[in-house]
Design a protein around this motif. Structure first.
Motif, PDB file in Angstrom:
ATOM      1  N   VAL A   1     -21.392  -8.517   1.142  1.00 49.65           N
ATOM      2  CA  VAL A   1     -21.506  -8.224  -0.030  1.00 49.65           C
ATOM      3  C   VAL A   1     -22.912  -7.601  -0.376  1.00 49.65           C
ATOM      4  N   GLU A   2     -23.752  -7.945   0.351  1.00 55.47           N
ATOM      5  CA  GLU A   2     -25.086  -7.466   0.194  1.00 55.47           C
ATOM      6  C   GLU A   2     -25.323  -6.064   0.869  1.00 55.47           C
ATOM      7  N   GLN A   3     -24.675  -5.728   1.783  1.00 49.31           N
ATOM      8  CA  GLN A   3     -24.678  -4.567   2.120  1.00 49.31           C
ATOM      9  C   GLN A   3     -24.049  -3.282   1.274  1.00 49.31           C
ATOM     10  N   ALA A   4     -22.821  -3.880   0.636  1.00 49.26           N
ATOM     11  CA  ALA A   4     -22.206  -2.882  -0.309  1.00 49.26           C
ATOM     12  C   ALA A   4     -23.141  -2.539  -1.549  1.00 49.26           C
ATOM     13  N   ILE A   5     -23.627  -3.674  -2.072  1.00 48.00           N
ATOM     14  CA  ILE A   5     -24.748  -3.473  -3.348  1.00 48.00           C
ATOM     15  C   ILE A   5     -25.691  -2.662  -2.956  1.00 48.00           C
ATOM     16  N   GLU A   6     -26.346  -3.029  -1.962  1.00 40.23           N
ATOM     17  CA  GLU A   6     -27.397  -2.194  -1.340  1.00 40.23           C
ATOM     18  C   GLU A   6     -27.166  -0.601  -1.249  1.00 40.23           C
ATOM     19  N   HIS A   7     -25.951  -0.353  -0.629  1.00 41.18           N
ATOM     20  CA  HIS A   7     -25.489   0.890  -0.419  1.00 41.18           C
ATOM     21  C   HIS A   7     -25.243   1.512  -2.016  1.00 41.18           C
ATOM     22  N   ALA A   8     -24.672   0.639  -3.077  1.00 44.28           N
ATOM     23  CA  ALA A   8     -24.482   1.161  -4.263  1.00 44.28           C
ATOM     24  C   ALA A   8     -25.813   1.643  -4.866  1.00 44.28           C
ATOM     25  N   LYS A   9     -26.682   0.696  -4.702  1.00 45.22           N
ATOM     26  CA  LYS A   9     -28.167   0.903  -5.232  1.00 45.22           C
ATOM     27  C   LYS A   9     -28.693   2.222  -4.742  1.00 45.22           C
ATOM     28  N   THR A  10     -28.511   2.137  -3.432  1.00 41.25           N
ATOM     29  CA  THR A  10     -29.182   3.696  -2.835  1.00 41.25           C
ATOM     30  C   THR A  10     -28.702   4.998  -3.231  1.00 41.25           C
ATOM     31  N   TYR A  11     -27.339   4.915  -3.516  1.00 39.50           N
ATOM     32  CA  TYR A  11     -26.647   6.061  -3.626  1.00 39.50           C
ATOM     33  C   TYR A  11     -26.270   6.107  -5.155  1.00 39.50           C
ATOM     34  N   ASP A  12     -26.777   4.990  -5.972  1.00 42.57           N
ATOM     35  CA  ASP A  12     -26.344   5.236  -7.224  1.00 42.57           C
ATOM     36  C   ASP A  12     -24.782   5.277  -7.635  1.00 42.57           C
ATOM     37  N   ALA A  13     -24.045   4.499  -6.757  1.00 37.64           N
ATOM     38  CA  ALA A  13     -22.586   4.783  -6.846  1.00 37.64           C
ATOM     39  C   ALA A  13     -22.015   3.696  -7.493  1.00 37.64           C
ATOM     40  N   GLU A  14     -20.872   3.943  -7.911  1.00 37.99           N
ATOM     41  CA  GLU A  14     -19.983   2.720  -8.545  1.00 37.99           C
ATOM     42  C   GLU A  14     -19.482   1.901  -7.404  1.00 37.99           C
ATOM     43  N   LEU A  15     -19.628   0.789  -7.626  1.00 39.15           N
ATOM     44  CA  LEU A  15     -19.191  -0.558  -6.690  1.00 39.15           C
ATOM     45  C   LEU A  15     -17.500  -1.033  -7.345  1.00 39.15           C
ATOM     46  N   HIS A  16     -16.574  -0.898  -6.192  1.00 40.76           N
ATOM     47  CA  HIS A  16     -15.206  -1.281  -6.687  1.00 40.76           C
ATOM     48  C   HIS A  16     -15.156  -2.599  -5.787  1.00 40.76           C
ATOM     49  N   VAL A  17     -14.894  -3.623  -6.513  1.00 36.22           N
ATOM     50  CA  VAL A  17     -14.533  -4.887  -5.605  1.00 36.22           C
ATOM     51  C   VAL A  17     -13.008  -5.307  -5.783  1.00 36.22           C
ATOM     52  N   LEU A  18     -12.325  -5.418  -4.641  1.00 33.72           N
ATOM     53  CA  LEU A  18     -11.135  -5.717  -4.361  1.00 33.72           C
ATOM     54  C   LEU A  18     -10.721  -6.969  -3.785  1.00 33.72           C
ATOM     55  N   HIS A  19      -9.977  -7.637  -4.221  1.00 33.07           N
ATOM     56  CA  HIS A  19      -9.445  -8.820  -3.564  1.00 33.07           C
ATOM     57  C   HIS A  19      -7.851  -8.854  -3.335  1.00 33.07           C
ATOM     58  N   VAL A  20      -7.226  -8.885  -2.023  1.00 32.64           N
ATOM     59  CA  VAL A  20      -6.071  -8.556  -2.092  1.00 32.64           C
ATOM     60  C   VAL A  20      -5.378  -9.909  -1.536  1.00 32.64           C
ATOM     61  N   ILE A  21      -4.508 -10.366  -2.106  1.00 35.44           N
ATOM     62  CA  ILE A  21      -3.908 -11.708  -1.861  1.00 35.44           C
ATOM     63  C   ILE A  21      -2.560 -11.240  -0.980  1.00 35.44           C
ATOM     64  N   ASP A  22      -2.548 -11.914   0.210  1.00 38.45           N
ATOM     65  CA  ASP A  22      -1.535 -11.529   1.241  1.00 38.45           C
ATOM     66  C   ASP A  22      -0.251 -11.981   0.565  1.00 38.45           C
ATOM     67  N   GLN A  23       0.658 -11.011   0.419  1.00 40.22           N
ATOM     68  CA  GLN A  23       2.000 -11.301  -0.166  1.00 40.22           C
ATOM     69  C   GLN A  23       2.805 -12.259   0.636  1.00 40.22           C
ATOM     70  N   SER A  24       2.612 -12.403   2.107  1.00 41.40           N
ATOM     71  CA  SER A  24       3.304 -12.960   2.851  1.00 41.40           C
ATOM     72  C   SER A  24       3.360 -14.526   2.766  1.00 41.40           C
ATOM     73  N   VAL A  25       1.986 -14.575   2.086  1.00 36.91           N
ATOM     74  CA  VAL A  25       1.531 -16.287   2.093  1.00 36.91           C
ATOM     75  C   VAL A  25       2.144 -16.719   0.492  1.00 36.91           C
ATOM     76  N   VAL A  26       2.504 -15.850  -0.245  1.00 31.28           N
ATOM     77  CA  VAL A  26       3.131 -16.124  -1.613  1.00 31.28           C
ATOM     78  C   VAL A  26       4.752 -16.355  -1.230  1.00 31.28           C
ATOM     79  N   ASP A  27       5.050 -15.484  -0.393  1.00 28.77           N
ATOM     80  CA  ASP A  27       6.719 -15.447  -0.070  1.00 28.77           C
ATOM     81  C   ASP A  27       7.083 -16.611   0.794  1.00 28.77           C
ATOM     82  N   LEU A  28       6.031 -17.324   1.625  1.00 28.38           N
ATOM     83  CA  LEU A  28       6.485 -18.833   1.812  1.00 28.38           C
ATOM     84  C   LEU A  28       6.689 -19.976   1.034  1.00 28.38           C
ATOM     85  N   SER A  29       6.130 -19.746  -0.147  1.00 27.88           N
ATOM     86  CA  SER A  29       6.066 -20.819  -1.306  1.00 27.88           C
ATOM     87  C   SER A  29       7.415 -21.090  -1.763  1.00 27.88           C
ATOM     88  N   GLY A  30       7.825 -22.357  -1.932  1.00 26.30           N
ATOM     89  CA  GLY A  30       9.064 -22.787  -2.375  1.00 26.30           C
ATOM     90  C   GLY A  30       9.986 -23.337  -1.024  1.00 26.30           C
TER      91      GLY A  30
END
Length: 149
Positions: free
Chosen positions: A19-48
């Motif tokens: 997280v610190e590295q991504a934020i630092e790079h975004a600051k350095t390059y004046d870049a947009e920061l996209h934050v993505l959280h992926v929930i592994d579908q195979s975990v959901v498929d095991l429910s039930g």
């Protein structure tokens, strides 16, 4: 050099360095920061199933959505506090490495910053490595950051 940086995060212990590295790079390059959280579908498929202890897919999805949203909001708040004004927060379902690389392609990402546990040998083969798969398949540079223990 970088206009859009993607930080995939699972919110696990030790991810602060990435997280610190991504934020630092975004600051350095004046870049947009996209934050993505992926929930592994195979975990959901095991429910039930009998092994799930009666947890339904809807119950699990709601809990995982809430946790994922908390993770991306936490990173976005850190970015804002550090002076990185533009953040995009996304929670998605699927195979993590596929969702990360497709997100990068679909959104014109210039750099992916992600954490890695640095597993090797049998641990890597048994557990898989999202970072390794992203590095092999991404069409943009990937900065792999060793996660803290």
């Amino acid at each position: 050099m970088y206009d859009r940086i993607l930080l995939p995060t699972d919110g696990s212990d030790g991810t602060e360095t990435a997280v610190e590295q991504a934020i630092e790079h975004a600051k350095t390059y004046d870049a947009e920061l996209h934050v993505l959280h992926v929930i592994d579908q195979s975990v959901v498929d095991l429910s039930g199933t009998p092994a799930s202890g009666g947890v339904t897919a809807d119950m699990l999805r709601e809990q995982l959505d809430d946790e994922g949203q908390t993770h991306v909001e936490t990173v976005a708040a850190q970015a804002t506090q550090a002076g990185v004004p533009t953040t995009t927060e996304v929670v998605d379902y699927g195979h993590p490495h596929e969702k990360i690389t497709s997100y990068a392609t679909d959104h014109g990402i210039d750099l992916i910053v992600l954490g890695t546990h640095g597993r090797s040998g049998i641990d890597r083969h048994l557990l898989g490595s999202v970072a390794e798969k992203v590095i092999r398949t991404a069409e943009v540079p990937v900065l792999a950051v060793q996660l803290a223990e």
